[in-house]
Motif scaffolding. Sequence first.
Motif, PDB file in Angstrom:
ATOM      1  N   VAL A   1      70.971  -8.935  60.517  1.00 26.89           N
ATOM      2  CA  VAL A   1      71.470  -7.776  59.771  1.00 26.89           C
ATOM      3  C   VAL A   1      72.997  -7.731  59.788  1.00 26.89           C
ATOM      4  CG1 VAL A   1      69.374  -6.418  60.076  1.00 26.89           C
ATOM      5  CG2 VAL A   1      71.161  -6.297  61.822  1.00 26.89           C
ATOM      6  N   LEU A   2      73.609  -8.261  60.848  1.00 24.14           N
ATOM      7  CA  LEU A   2      75.066  -8.385  60.854  1.00 24.14           C
ATOM      8  C   LEU A   2      75.512  -9.323  59.743  1.00 24.14           C
ATOM      9  CD1 LEU A   2      77.866  -7.882  62.039  1.00 24.14           C
ATOM     10  CD2 LEU A   2      77.407  -9.654  63.734  1.00 24.14           C
ATOM     11  N   GLY A   3      74.737 -10.394  59.537  1.00 23.73           N
ATOM     12  CA  GLY A   3      75.034 -11.320  58.448  1.00 23.73           C
ATOM     13  C   GLY A   3      74.961 -10.635  57.093  1.00 23.73           C
ATOM     14  N   ILE A   4      74.024  -9.686  56.939  1.00 22.81           N
ATOM     15  CA  ILE A   4      73.927  -8.931  55.690  1.00 22.81           C
ATOM     16  C   ILE A   4      75.206  -8.132  55.460  1.00 22.81           C
ATOM     17  CG2 ILE A   4      72.711  -7.042  54.525  1.00 22.81           C
ATOM     18  CD1 ILE A   4      70.151  -7.961  55.898  1.00 22.81           C
ATOM     19  N   GLN A   5      75.722  -7.536  56.511  1.00 24.75           N
ATOM     20  CA  GLN A   5      76.982  -6.799  56.389  1.00 24.75           C
ATOM     21  C   GLN A   5      78.137  -7.711  55.986  1.00 24.75           C
ATOM     22  OE1 GLN A   5      77.327  -4.722  60.248  1.00 24.75           O
ATOM     23  NE2 GLN A   5      77.249  -2.827  59.074  1.00 24.75           N
ATOM     24  N   VAL A   6      78.217  -8.870  56.621  1.00 24.43           N
ATOM     25  CA  VAL A   6      79.301  -9.807  56.316  1.00 24.43           C
ATOM     26  C   VAL A   6      79.226 -10.238  54.848  1.00 24.43           C
ATOM     27  CG1 VAL A   6      80.260 -12.081  56.821  1.00 24.43           C
ATOM     28  CG2 VAL A   6      79.479 -10.618  58.697  1.00 24.43           C
ATOM     29  N   VAL A   7      78.021 -10.479  54.366  1.00 26.15           N
ATOM     30  CA  VAL A   7      77.845 -10.886  52.967  1.00 26.15           C
ATOM     31  C   VAL A   7      78.316  -9.783  52.029  1.00 26.15           C
ATOM     32  CG1 VAL A   7      76.135 -11.412  51.186  1.00 26.15           C
ATOM     33  CG2 VAL A   7      76.003 -12.542  53.407  1.00 26.15           C
ATOM     34  N   TRP A   8      77.930  -8.547  52.302  1.00 22.40           N
ATOM     35  CA  TRP A   8      78.338  -7.447  51.429  1.00 22.40           C
ATOM     36  C   TRP A   8      79.840  -7.216  51.493  1.00 22.40           C
ATOM     37  CZ3 TRP A   8      76.274  -5.941  47.331  1.00 22.40           C
ATOM     38  CH2 TRP A   8      74.885  -5.884  47.172  1.00 22.40           C
ATOM     39  N   PHE A   9      80.437  -7.405  52.669  1.00 25.80           N
ATOM     40  CA  PHE A   9      81.890  -7.291  52.775  1.00 25.80           C
ATOM     41  C   PHE A   9      82.569  -8.309  51.865  1.00 25.80           C
ATOM     42  CE2 PHE A   9      85.709  -9.062  54.890  1.00 25.80           C
ATOM     43  CZ  PHE A   9      86.555  -7.974  54.717  1.00 25.80           C
ATOM     44  N   ALA A  10      82.074  -9.550  51.882  1.00 30.24           N
ATOM     45  CA  ALA A  10      82.649 -10.599  51.041  1.00 30.24           C
ATOM     46  C   ALA A  10      82.409 -10.312  49.565  1.00 30.24           C
ATOM     47  CB  ALA A  10      82.061 -11.957  51.425  1.00 30.24           C
ATOM     48  N   VAL A  11      81.213  -9.839  49.234  1.00 33.72           N
ATOM     49  CA  VAL A  11      80.878  -9.551  47.835  1.00 33.72           C
ATOM     50  C   VAL A  11      81.763  -8.436  47.283  1.00 33.72           C
ATOM     51  CG1 VAL A  11      79.090  -8.608  46.305  1.00 33.72           C
ATOM     52  CG2 VAL A  11      78.507 -10.391  47.964  1.00 33.72           C
ATOM     53  N   LEU A  12      81.978  -7.382  48.052  1.00 38.15           N
ATOM     54  CA  LEU A  12      82.760  -6.244  47.576  1.00 38.15           C
ATOM     55  C   LEU A  12      84.253  -6.552  47.471  1.00 38.15           C
ATOM     56  CD1 LEU A  12      81.000  -3.332  49.499  1.00 38.15           C
ATOM     57  CD2 LEU A  12      80.929  -3.781  47.044  1.00 38.15           C
ATOM     58  N   LEU A  13      84.696  -7.597  48.164  1.00 40.52           N
ATOM     59  CA  LEU A  13      86.096  -8.004  48.014  1.00 40.52           C
ATOM     60  C   LEU A  13      86.408  -8.420  46.580  1.00 40.52           C
ATOM     61  CD1 LEU A  13      86.939 -10.125  51.207  1.00 40.52           C
ATOM     62  CD2 LEU A  13      87.954  -7.941  50.521  1.00 40.52           C
ATOM     63  N   VAL A  14      85.435  -9.023  45.920  1.00 39.12           N
ATOM     64  CA  VAL A  14      85.666  -9.553  44.565  1.00 39.12           C
ATOM     65  C   VAL A  14      86.003  -8.441  43.574  1.00 39.12           C
ATOM     66  CG1 VAL A  14      84.656 -10.845  42.653  1.00 39.12           C
ATOM     67  CG2 VAL A  14      84.218 -11.563  45.021  1.00 39.12           C
ATOM     68  N   PRO A  15      85.141  -7.413  43.400  1.00 42.09           N
ATOM     69  CA  PRO A  15      85.514  -6.362  42.452  1.00 42.09           C
ATOM     70  C   PRO A  15      86.752  -5.577  42.884  1.00 42.09           C
ATOM     71  CG  PRO A  15      83.555  -5.727  43.690  1.00 42.09           C
ATOM     72  CD  PRO A  15      83.806  -7.167  43.986  1.00 42.09           C
ATOM     73  N   MET A  16      86.958  -5.427  44.191  1.00 40.30           N
ATOM     74  CA  MET A  16      88.120  -4.678  44.653  1.00 40.30           C
ATOM     75  C   MET A  16      89.415  -5.386  44.243  1.00 40.30           C
ATOM     76  SD  MET A  16      88.915  -3.188  48.487  1.00 40.30           S
ATOM     77  CE  MET A  16      89.297  -4.792  49.222  1.00 40.30           C
ATOM     78  N   VAL A  17      89.472  -6.693  44.448  1.00 40.25           N
ATOM     79  CA  VAL A  17      90.660  -7.463  44.086  1.00 40.25           C
ATOM     80  C   VAL A  17      90.836  -7.522  42.576  1.00 40.25           C
ATOM     81  CG1 VAL A  17      91.722  -9.749  44.151  1.00 40.25           C
ATOM     82  CG2 VAL A  17      90.628  -8.836  46.201  1.00 40.25           C
TER      83      VAL A  17
END
Length: 264
Positions: free
Chosen positions: A233-249
């Motif tokens: 589940v920590l890996g799920i968080q890391v994935v979402w953190f990386a995914v959300l970086l894209v639209p934010m940038v």
Amino acid sequence: MLSAYGDFIRIRFLTMLAYRVNYYSGILIYTLNIGVYYFTYMAIYGEGDSIGGFTSMQMTTYVAVSWMARAFYFNNLDREISTDIRDGNIAIQIIRPYNYVLVKMMQGLGEGMFRFLLFMIPGMAIAMLLFPIRLPSDPAAWVGFLVMLFFSFLINSQINVITGLAAFFVENNEGMMRMKRVVVDLFSGLILPISFFPGWLAALSQWLPFQAITYLPGSVFTGRIQGVGIWHVLGIQVVWFAVLLVPMVLIWRMARRRLFIQGG
């Protein structure tokens, strides 16, 4: 430059410290929220042993830790960014020698550190005196929860930044911010654990980033997720953190190209 960003964390922490009395009432309000949920769930459980995969003890612990964790990851970055855009301060921020979005994240972290030390920990201690809360006995659960709590802050802050930057395009995103807060509280599992959702809604929630904010860390803290499952589940968080970086940038880059100041 790294030390400059560290100063933003320190300054926000000290600013919050100057108004710390305001947060003492917040501890009381959060404790009352926990109490309302506690008595409501106890009435629902009755003589039942388990509902939605939670025992009554796990549910009490989940409610308490979820609300107190919210004290750490919650911030108003969306409103701060929206205000900067509406009153024209964003023009000054952009020409300064730092990344505006990263500065807002650092300020949010400074606020989160204040809330963790002077809101979450004292609030959790009070909740433990009032309600039957069971702390994890496995050190891996503590480590996993604390790391996941940090990613909860990152993911929630990313969503807030994206919502705040939307003011570049819609000019007034007040309704969007209100809707975002309701959606996050509901689909993160704060109001109701996701395992209580109907099957189709629970399945949908697994494809959204909100569960990574409250439900997954809370499940680790209560012992519903153990061992290797913690790192999954920590890996799920890391994935979402990386995914959300894209639209934010991307939104930040698009916004800078179409900057329109409404103020003077």
